[in-house]
Design a protein around this motif. Structure first.
Motif, mmCIF file in Angstrom:
data_model
loop_
_atom_site.group_PDB
_atom_site.id
_atom_site.type_symbol
_atom_site.label_atom_id
_atom_site.label_comp_id
_atom_site.label_asym_id
_atom_site.label_seq_id
_atom_site.Cartn_x
_atom_site.Cartn_y
_atom_site.Cartn_z
ATOM 1 N N ILE A 148 6.649 1.166 11.095
ATOM 2 C CA ILE A 148 5.955 0.421 10.026
ATOM 3 C C ILE A 148 6.886 -0.663 9.473
ATOM 4 O O ILE A 148 6.493 -1.826 9.326
ATOM 5 C CB ILE A 148 5.504 1.379 8.888
ATOM 6 C CG1 ILE A 148 4.375 2.280 9.387
ATOM 7 C CG2 ILE A 148 5.069 0.594 7.642
ATOM 8 C CD1 ILE A 148 3.986 3.387 8.420
ATOM 9 N N GLU A 149 8.103 -0.270 9.177
ATOM 10 C CA GLU A 149 9.021 -1.201 8.510
ATOM 11 C C GLU A 149 9.503 -2.321 9.431
ATOM 12 O O GLU A 149 9.666 -3.458 9.006
ATOM 13 C CB GLU A 149 10.202 -0.414 7.930
ATOM 14 C CG GLU A 149 9.716 0.461 6.767
ATOM 15 C CD GLU A 149 10.749 1.506 6.310
ATOM 16 O OE1 GLU A 149 10.496 2.145 5.282
ATOM 17 O OE2 GLU A 149 11.765 1.683 6.982
ATOM 18 N N GLU A 186 -2.013 -6.456 4.086
ATOM 19 C CA GLU A 186 -0.993 -5.943 3.157
ATOM 20 C C GLU A 186 0.023 -5.079 3.885
ATOM 21 O O GLU A 186 -0.321 -4.413 4.869
ATOM 22 C CB GLU A 186 -1.674 -5.079 2.093
ATOM 23 C CG GLU A 186 -1.822 -5.782 0.761
ATOM 24 C CD GLU A 186 -2.314 -4.837 -0.317
ATOM 25 O OE1 GLU A 186 -1.490 -4.324 -1.079
ATOM 26 O OE2 GLU A 186 -3.544 -4.616 -0.375
ATOM 27 N N GLU A 187 1.229 -5.068 3.375
ATOM 28 C CA GLU A 187 2.264 -4.203 3.946
ATOM 29 C C GLU A 187 2.070 -2.765 3.454
ATOM 30 O O GLU A 187 1.486 -2.547 2.401
ATOM 31 C CB GLU A 187 3.647 -4.663 3.479
ATOM 32 C CG GLU A 187 4.083 -5.993 4.033
ATOM 33 C CD GLU A 187 5.442 -6.362 3.461
ATOM 34 O OE1 GLU A 187 6.447 -6.151 4.145
ATOM 35 O OE2 GLU A 187 5.482 -6.844 2.302
ATOM 36 N N MET A 188 2.622 -1.837 4.207
ATOM 37 C CA MET A 188 2.634 -0.441 3.756
ATOM 38 C C MET A 188 4.042 -0.100 3.263
ATOM 39 O O MET A 188 5.022 -0.511 3.888
ATOM 40 C CB MET A 188 2.285 0.502 4.908
ATOM 41 C CG MET A 188 0.812 0.512 5.250
ATOM 42 S SD MET A 188 0.437 1.929 6.320
ATOM 43 C CE MET A 188 0.436 1.155 7.918
ATOM 44 N N LEU A 227 0.849 -1.191 0.000
ATOM 45 C CA LEU A 227 0.000 0.000 0.000
ATOM 46 C C LEU A 227 0.891 1.250 0.000
ATOM 47 O O LEU A 227 1.680 1.458 0.923
ATOM 48 C CB LEU A 227 -0.896 0.010 1.244
ATOM 49 C CG LEU A 227 -1.881 -1.150 1.361
ATOM 50 C CD1 LEU A 227 -2.430 -1.256 2.774
ATOM 51 C CD2 LEU A 227 -3.014 -0.968 0.352
ATOM 52 N N LYS A 228 0.755 2.052 -1.062
ATOM 53 C CA LYS A 228 1.597 3.261 -1.150
ATOM 54 C C LYS A 228 1.151 4.245 -0.075
ATOM 55 O O LYS A 228 -0.029 4.621 -0.012
ATOM 56 C CB LYS A 228 1.440 3.906 -2.527
ATOM 57 C CG LYS A 228 2.104 3.123 -3.616
ATOM 58 C CD LYS A 228 2.024 3.912 -4.909
ATOM 59 C CE LYS A 228 2.622 3.100 -6.040
ATOM 60 N NZ LYS A 228 2.492 3.780 -7.326
ATOM 61 N N THR A 229 2.107 4.645 0.735
ATOM 62 C CA THR A 229 1.772 5.384 1.954
ATOM 63 C C THR A 229 2.556 6.688 2.047
ATOM 64 O O THR A 229 3.728 6.753 1.667
ATOM 65 C CB THR A 229 2.106 4.490 3.179
ATOM 66 O OG1 THR A 229 1.349 3.287 3.057
ATOM 67 C CG2 THR A 229 1.795 5.171 4.491
ATOM 68 N N VAL A 230 1.871 7.736 2.561
ATOM 69 C CA VAL A 230 2.519 9.020 2.874
ATOM 70 C C VAL A 230 2.348 9.267 4.364
ATOM 71 O O VAL A 230 1.271 9.017 4.914
ATOM 72 C CB VAL A 230 1.835 10.194 2.140
ATOM 73 C CG1 VAL A 230 2.516 11.511 2.489
ATOM 74 C CG2 VAL A 230 1.850 10.000 0.664
ATOM 75 N N ILE A 278 -1.796 7.396 -4.107
ATOM 76 C CA ILE A 278 -1.491 7.070 -2.714
ATOM 77 C C ILE A 278 -2.691 6.337 -2.130
ATOM 78 O O ILE A 278 -3.826 6.762 -2.321
ATOM 79 C CB ILE A 278 -1.265 8.378 -1.910
ATOM 80 C CG1 ILE A 278 0.001 9.076 -2.386
ATOM 81 C CG2 ILE A 278 -1.206 8.103 -0.423
ATOM 82 C CD1 ILE A 278 0.122 10.489 -1.878
ATOM 83 N N GLN A 279 -2.410 5.250 -1.427
ATOM 84 C CA GLN A 279 -3.543 4.517 -0.825
ATOM 85 C C GLN A 279 -3.766 4.867 0.645
ATOM 86 O O GLN A 279 -4.881 4.787 1.139
ATOM 87 C CB GLN A 279 -3.312 3.006 -0.935
ATOM 88 C CG GLN A 279 -3.699 2.407 -2.281
ATOM 89 C CD GLN A 279 -2.496 2.197 -3.172
ATOM 90 O OE1 GLN A 279 -1.473 1.697 -2.736
ATOM 91 N NE2 GLN A 279 -2.627 2.594 -4.428
ATOM 92 N N ILE A 280 -2.689 5.231 1.330
ATOM 93 C CA ILE A 280 -2.807 5.509 2.765
ATOM 94 C C ILE A 280 -2.102 6.826 3.089
ATOM 95 O O ILE A 280 -0.953 7.035 2.680
ATOM 96 C CB ILE A 280 -2.122 4.397 3.615
ATOM 97 C CG1 ILE A 280 -2.626 2.997 3.237
ATOM 98 C CG2 ILE A 280 -2.287 4.668 5.105
ATOM 99 C CD1 ILE A 280 -3.899 2.569 3.886
ATOM 100 N N LEU A 281 -2.802 7.692 3.805
ATOM 101 C CA LEU A 281 -2.195 8.931 4.303
ATOM 102 C C LEU A 281 -2.247 8.867 5.830
ATOM 103 O O LEU A 281 -3.330 8.785 6.414
ATOM 104 C CB LEU A 281 -2.994 10.135 3.780
ATOM 105 C CG LEU A 281 -2.648 11.506 4.355
ATOM 106 C CD1 LEU A 281 -1.181 11.861 4.147
ATOM 107 C CD2 LEU A 281 -3.525 12.587 3.693
ATOM 108 N N ILE A 282 -1.072 8.859 6.449
ATOM 109 C CA ILE A 282 -0.995 8.705 7.906
ATOM 110 C C ILE A 282 -0.593 10.020 8.557
ATOM 111 O O ILE A 282 0.344 10.678 8.111
ATOM 112 C CB ILE A 282 0.045 7.630 8.282
ATOM 113 C CG1 ILE A 282 -0.469 6.253 7.877
ATOM 114 C CG2 ILE A 282 0.352 7.657 9.782
ATOM 115 C CD1 ILE A 282 0.538 5.146 8.114
ATOM 116 N N VAL A 283 -1.325 10.401 9.617
ATOM 117 C CA VAL A 283 -0.933 11.569 10.409
ATOM 118 C C VAL A 283 -0.702 11.114 11.847
ATOM 119 O O VAL A 283 -1.626 10.619 12.495
ATOM 120 C CB VAL A 283 -2.025 12.660 10.398
ATOM 121 C CG1 VAL A 283 -1.530 13.894 11.153
ATOM 122 C CG2 VAL A 283 -2.412 13.026 8.986
#
Ligand code: SF4
Ligand code: SF4
Length: 384
Positions: free
Chosen positions: A20-21, A34-36, A2-5, A70-75
């Motif tokens: 995350i990693e 799924e992994e980010m 999942l493409k993540t910002v 982008i699939q995921i935007l994390i704040v």
């Protein structure tokens, strides 16, 4: 993948990326998910700080979200405090908030429990978190500034919330929102409320992780009993002093006293100007939408009498209407006792303008700070 910002301060973003990693992805794979892949950061650039992935500007972020790149935007919650306006920016640009997630507080990262690791990221609408909340413990004030945004000078008698009702309402509210970034206890002048210590203790007991402030004009600080300062220190509450001209001569003495007592405080620069943006003729729909999304007060979420609103005006416009015999809308409040109310509904409704916004111009007229006329006149509040 999942493409993540990750959005926010880069130092915190790097910590979340590493989590995350090193931790999250292993658990996600083990649970069949799924992994980010953290491909970008977006947010503050710190001088001398080289991000480990490319940094997106605000417009690049919007573009990538528009294009579904982008699939995921994390704040991280630590980057969503006070003036955190990203949800309104995305929403008003037609971008769904369903891909927006909060990362829990950094202190919660230490866990090795698989479920807690997977729950570290939660959808924006489901997360019981608000970046900012304020509540009045007095509607009136001892300064009566002209153009006070809360209309405190128009409150004709002392108005305090009933503590027992407030405690019941605020505890109920905690079921919907159990974490807050910045919590400000204010008014009017909050130090006029003899129960101020009880409000501070309640706020801290319900919101142990919040940054809590008591916002005051400082007039009563020298007269406050020792117990007030003791509770502030015990509950880790900060004084936020708004500095106005009548306190110019006495402020040095007040600060000396606070320093002697080792009180944690902040002090604004001397406020010599106030802004007026209220109008009496309603704006068009388009102007109202623009007024709301441009308005910084839409993030001043206010809790009052068992209700929440984007700002304080749904609760204080009654004082303007009563004083001047007007009928500006008093809408925009969300009743926490409404049937079916839940965290998602509450957060969704905070994203929309309401009728009262029709009377807030996008332009602000600056006037020299002064006390209001006595009796007050419309010119004290209405933009020329
Ligand atoms: S000190 Fe603050 S709350 Fe009191 S009248 Fe002035 S602006 Fe309003
Ligand atoms: S009523 Fe609307 S436009 Fe006016 S201050 Fe509140 S949120 Fe802003």
């Amino acid at each position: 993948m999942l493409k993540t910002v990750i959005y926010g301060n880069i130092i915190i973003s790097e910590i979340v990326k590493e989590f995350i990693e090193k931790k999250y992805n292993k658990e996600a794979l083990a649970a069949g998910g799924e992994e980010m892949a953290v491909e970008y950061f977006a947010g503050d650039i710190l001088r001398g700080q080289e991000p480990s992935v490319p940094l997106l500007s605000g417009s690049e972020l919007l573009q990538k979200l528009h294009n579904n790149d982008i699939q995921i935007l994390i704040v991280p919650k630590e980057c969503a405090m006070g003036g955190f306006s990203l949800p309104w920016t995305l929403f008003s640009n037609g971008i769904s908030l369903e891909n927006l997630y909060f990362a829990d507080r950094l202190s919660k990262m230490e866990t090795t429990d698989s479920i807690e690791i997977l729950d570290y990221f939660t959808p924006f609408f489901e997360t019981k978190y608000l970046g900012y909340l304020e509540f009045h413990v007095a509607d009136h004030c001892n300064l009566n500034c002209k153009a006070c945004e809360h209309y405190s000078g128009l409150v004709k008698e002392e108005v305090y919330p009933d503590y027992d009702k407030f405690e019941k309402d605020f505890t109920k509210f905690h079921n919907l929102i159990d974490d807050i970034g910045v919590l400000r206890i204010l008014g009017g002048e909050p130090l006029m409320n003899k129960d101020i210590n009880k409000y501070m203790k309640l706020a801290r007991s319900l919101y142990p992780d919040a940054r809590i402030y008591v916002v005051t004009n400082g007039v009563l600080l020298k007269a406050m009993p020792e117990e007030f300062y003791k509770v502030m220190a015990e509950e880790n509450i900060v004084l936020s002093i708004s500095f106005y001209p009548p306190m110019k001569d006495t402020m040095p003495e007040v600060l000396k006293l606070l320093d002697e007592k080792k009180v944690n405080y902040t002090l604004t620069p001397l406020n010599t100007e106030f802004g007026k943006k209220q109008i009496l003729e309603p704006q068009s729909d388009d102007e109202t939408i623009m007024a709301f999304y441009k308005c910084s007060q839409k993030m001043c979420n206010n809790f009052y009498d068992g209700k929440v609103a984007a700002c304080f005006l749904p609760f204080t416009t009654k004082y303007f209407n009563e004083y001047f015999d007007k009928d500006l809308p008093e809408d925009g409040a969300i009743d926490i006792y409404e049937l079916g109310m839940n965290t998602r509904r509450l957060k969704e409704r905070l994203l929309y303008p309401f009728l009262r916004c029709r009377y807030c111009s996008t332009e602000t007229e600056m006037i020299p700070w002064d006390v209001m006329h006595n009796p007050s006149v419309l010119e004290d509040w209405i933009k020329a």
